[in-house]
Design an enzyme around this catalytic site. Structure first.
Site, PDB file in Angstrom:
ATOM      1  CB  CYS B 132      -1.773 -17.592  37.019  1.00 32.70           C
ATOM      2  SG  CYS B 132      -2.063 -17.701  38.810  1.00 32.70           S
ATOM      3  CB  CYS B 135      -1.131 -15.371  42.192  1.00 29.09           C
ATOM      4  SG  CYS B 135      -0.927 -17.174  42.150  1.00 29.09           S
ATOM      5  CB  SER B 136       2.163 -14.162  38.979  1.00 28.94           C
ATOM      6  OG  SER B 136       2.766 -14.453  40.231  1.00 28.94           O
TER       7      SER B 136
END
Lengths: 219, 231
Positions: B132, B135-136
């Protein structure tokens, strides 16, 4: 926003450092921050897109040095300020403002399993027309909004092939600004590594991104 | 509202005890905040929790239950069961690749950040790896919360521009003949890699197979273990 969160293709961040037997949380407070993010999300006063945008708004120099859960703490407080769930005075003093009514009921322990199971699906059952079809060649727009977007810088103005139509999803660019969900088709789009990175990249490799109708034009 | 948020965020780093210069425009405010907000994250987070409990916004027992869920109920052991079932049962594998949500739900691993699953299969000719960059994003019900390295700028930045270099650094050497497919989780679709079944595992039980499935093999930054190997 062309912010420091959008790191795809950047270089010189150093080696990747896997941690053997890594714990889920490295300190108790990290787990509490994560749990508070979930429990406050259960009020549905703001969406995932608002939460991501809040973390992106942390000033760049700080974003790069704050730990992951420090960012989630800062983002949560910012979202609660925006949603008027807390005031700045309350955050600073740690005490509820005199006379504020208690908001009840919060997510309970008994309610956690159902809250978890239900999730927060981002599909929308609306009749949105797909502008592209599987197999079609598309080009991403060259957009640089100063606000939240999920079209990374490295994939703007690039040509790819639609590999899959995921269906109709909430559009983050408007939703993060609380300007509406603007549901539209979301596609898996395949980009050749050379299209993204030039001839030094492998001719075999590709990067797949999930992209909304509003990011694409026919190529 | 935007101003309130930005002001808070501008001082958040300083309040976090981070060595960052506050913006000139808010220097006084930042100094004020440094005094008003305890710098130790433990104290700040406790203060926030107490405030939210007092305001009726959160219930401490619910937070305990959520932490327990993150620490004990979700994690890569769940994903390993999915992979082992797919290796052992060709019909299940077909369902998993065609409709990951339905197939994963059969095993009960549904929930937040697993609402929209897609499973991609590694084969001798194709290696998939998930990242990603923004972000995460990560499939929580099957893999749990992401490890620190997955969330790091080092991994997120390079996985898309130099996937072969990243994989090599993480111990996965791929021949030039193998096609690398990187999945950047830019939307709400969450990806799980179905790793190749290791040689010498014919006739093994699902339990034994599951023990060979590592977290990294389901991200695509590792292979499943050979029988007899240890994670």
């Amino acid at each position: 926003m062309n912010g420091v969160h959008d790191v795809g293709g950047m270089q010189d961040f150093g080696p990747i450092r896997p941690e053997p037997n890594e714990p889920v949380f490295h300190a108790t407070w990290e787990g509490r921050v994560m749990a508070m993010n979930m429990a406050v999300a259960a009020w549905r006063k703001f969406a995932t897109d608002n939460r991501r945008y809040a973390r992106e708004l942390i000033p760049p120099a700080q974003q790069l040095v704050m730990s992951y859960y420090e960012k989630w703490y800062a983002g949560l407080v910012a979202n609660m300020l925006d949603a008027k769930m807390v005031t700045r005075d309350e955050i600073e003093s740690g005490k509820p403002a005199p006379g504020t009514p208690r908001l009840t009921p919060p997510l309970s322990a008994a309610g956690v399993p159902a809250f978890w199971e239900k999730g927060a699906p981002k599909t929308r059952d609306v009749d949105a027309k797909a502008r592209f079809r599987v197999g079609q060649r598309v080009r991403t727009l060259n957009i640089n909004p100063p606000t939240h977007t999920r079209l990374p810088r490295y994939a703007r103005d690039k040509a790819g092939i639609v590999e899959r139509d995921h269906g109709v999803y909430v559009f983050p660019d408007t939703n993060a600004l609380s300007l509406g969900e603007k549901p539209q088709h979301l596609y898996s789009v395949r980009f050749g590594a050379r299209e993204l990175w030039g001839d030094a990249a492998s001719a075999r490799d590709s990067v797949f991104l999930d992209l909304w109708d509003d990011y694409l034009e026919p190529a | 509202m935007q101003t309130t948020r930005r002001d808070f965020l501008a001082t958040a780093g300083a309040a976090a005890g981070v060595a960052a210069a506050p913006s000139t425009a808010h220097a006084d405010e930042a100094d004020h905040d440094r005094q008003a907000v305890p710098s130790d994250p433990t104290l700040r987070v406790k203060a926030l929790e107490s405030l939210l409990v007092e305001k009726g916004l959160v219930d401490r027992a619910a937070l305990d239950a959520l932490v327990d869920l993150f620490e004990h109920k979700i994690g890569p052991r769940n994903g390993a069961r999915v992979v082992a079932r797919a290796w052992a049962d060709p019909d299940y594998k077909r369902r998993l690749l065609a409709d990951a949500n339905g197939a994963i739900a059969e095993l009960g691993y549904t929930g937040q950040q697993g609402e929209h699953m897609v499973v991609v299969e590694n084969t001798p000719g194709v290696h998939n790896v998930v990242v990603c960059t923004l972000c995460s994003c990560y499939p929580w019900p099957t893999l749990g919360l992401p490890p620190v390295w997955y969330k790091s700028a080092a991994y997120r930045s390079r996985a898309v521009i130099d996937p072969r270099g990243v994989l090599k650094e993480l111990g996965v050497e791929l021949s030039e003949d193998v096609e690398v497919r990187v999945w950047d989780s830019t939307a709400e679709i969450r990806y799980l890699v179905l790793p190749e079944r290791p040689a010498g595992t014919e006739g093994m039980t699902e339990d034994a197979l599951a023990a060979l499935v590592t977290r990294d093999s389901m991200i695509g930054t590792g292979h499943a273990l050979a029988p007899g190997a240890r994670a």
